[in-house]
Design a protein around this motif. Structure first.
Motif, short mmCIF file in Angstrom:
data_model
loop_
_atom_site.label_atom_id
_atom_site.label_comp_id
_atom_site.label_asym_id
_atom_site.label_seq_id
_atom_site.Cartn_x
_atom_site.Cartn_y
_atom_site.Cartn_z
N HIS A 41 70.06 62.06 -10.87
CA HIS A 41 70.00 63.11 -12.57
C HIS A 41 69.08 63.22 -12.84
CE1 HIS A 41 74.08 62.00 -13.55
NE2 HIS A 41 74.09 60.16 -13.07
N ARG A 42 69.74 64.58 -13.44
CA ARG A 42 68.64 65.37 -13.93
C ARG A 42 67.94 64.72 -14.88
NH1 ARG A 42 70.89 70.27 -16.29
NH2 ARG A 42 70.53 70.93 -14.78
N PHE A 78 66.61 67.25 -3.48
CA PHE A 78 68.23 66.99 -4.00
C PHE A 78 68.68 67.24 -4.53
CE2 PHE A 78 72.11 64.65 -3.77
CZ PHE A 78 73.31 65.93 -2.64
N ALA A 79 68.38 67.06 -5.70
CA ALA A 79 68.55 66.83 -7.10
C ALA A 79 69.24 67.91 -8.06
CB ALA A 79 67.70 65.86 -7.81
N SER A 80 67.70 69.53 -7.42
CA SER A 80 67.68 70.82 -7.92
C SER A 80 69.75 71.27 -7.09
CB SER A 80 66.81 71.03 -7.66
OG SER A 80 66.32 71.27 -6.42
N GLY A 81 69.82 71.03 -5.92
CA GLY A 81 70.80 71.35 -5.05
C GLY A 81 71.91 70.93 -5.97
N VAL A 82 72.16 69.44 -6.53
CA VAL A 82 73.21 69.27 -7.30
C VAL A 82 73.55 69.77 -8.59
CG1 VAL A 82 74.57 67.36 -7.46
CG2 VAL A 82 73.07 67.66 -5.27
N GLN A 83 72.10 69.92 -9.04
CA GLN A 83 72.29 69.73 -10.95
C GLN A 83 71.99 71.55 -11.14
OE1 GLN A 83 69.38 67.63 -11.50
NE2 GLN A 83 70.74 65.82 -10.77
N SER A 84 72.98 72.62 -10.15
CA SER A 84 72.26 73.70 -10.02
C SER A 84 73.08 74.21 -11.97
CB SER A 84 72.34 74.71 -9.50
OG SER A 84 73.90 74.70 -8.36
N SER A 85 74.32 73.55 -11.39
CA SER A 85 74.76 74.17 -13.04
C SER A 85 75.97 73.07 -13.61
CB SER A 85 76.22 74.48 -12.65
OG SER A 85 77.17 73.67 -11.96
N GLY A 112 77.79 70.76 -12.18
CA GLY A 112 77.38 69.96 -11.42
C GLY A 112 76.38 68.18 -12.31
N GLU A 113 76.20 68.76 -13.04
CA GLU A 113 75.69 67.55 -13.93
C GLU A 113 76.65 66.84 -14.36
OE1 GLU A 113 72.92 64.78 -15.27
OE2 GLU A 113 72.53 66.30 -14.07
N ARG A 114 77.74 66.85 -15.25
CA ARG A 114 78.94 66.09 -15.05
C ARG A 114 79.75 65.49 -14.24
NH1 ARG A 114 81.06 71.23 -19.62
NH2 ARG A 114 82.02 71.83 -17.21
N ASN A 115 80.24 66.37 -13.49
CA ASN A 115 80.61 65.97 -12.07
C ASN A 115 79.79 64.39 -11.64
OD1 ASN A 115 82.79 67.25 -12.08
ND2 ASN A 115 82.09 69.44 -10.56
N LEU A 116 78.56 64.44 -11.63
CA LEU A 116 77.54 63.90 -10.32
C LEU A 116 77.24 62.26 -12.38
CD1 LEU A 116 75.60 62.80 -9.01
CD2 LEU A 116 73.70 63.94 -10.22
N THR A 117 77.70 63.06 -13.51
CA THR A 117 78.25 61.48 -14.46
C THR A 117 79.23 61.21 -14.01
OG1 THR A 117 76.44 62.59 -15.96
CG2 THR A 117 77.98 60.74 -16.65
N ARG A 118 80.59 62.05 -14.06
CA ARG A 118 81.99 61.10 -14.09
C ARG A 118 81.43 59.71 -12.32
NH1 ARG A 118 84.78 66.64 -14.53
NH2 ARG A 118 84.29 66.61 -16.63
#
Length: 81
Positions: free
Chosen positions: A26-27, A41-48, A51-57
């Motif tokens: 997580h960011r 790795f986080a910077s690639g997943v959280q580019s938008s 991505g952060e919402r999906n990671l939270t879900r």
């Protein structure tokens, strides 16, 4: 019953490890472990924000599975003969 208990223990260990990884990805809100390791790795997943919402879900879903596994293991332990 032994198979079910063993399967639940395996699920508990796997979900615990997955939760640890997801929380670390997580960011960071400033000064967290994500910043300490440079994002990686986080910077690639959280580019938008999506991505952060999906990671939270995904984190919430795994956390619910983790909680339900603990409850089921507690019930099996409580009512086993």
């Amino acid at each position: 019953m032994d198979f079910l208990e063993t399967a639940l223990w395996v699920l508990l260990v796997l979900s615990s490890l997955i939760i640890i990884g997801l929380v670390l990805i997580h960011r960071g809100r400033g000064g967290g472990i994500t910043d300490m390791f440079g994002g990686g790795f986080a910077s690639g997943v959280q580019s938008s924000a999506v991505g952060e919402r999906n990671l939270t879900r995904i984190t919430w879903i795994v956390a619910i599975i983790w909680f339900m596994t603990i409850v089921l293991l507690g019930l099996i332990t409580r009512f086993s003969i």
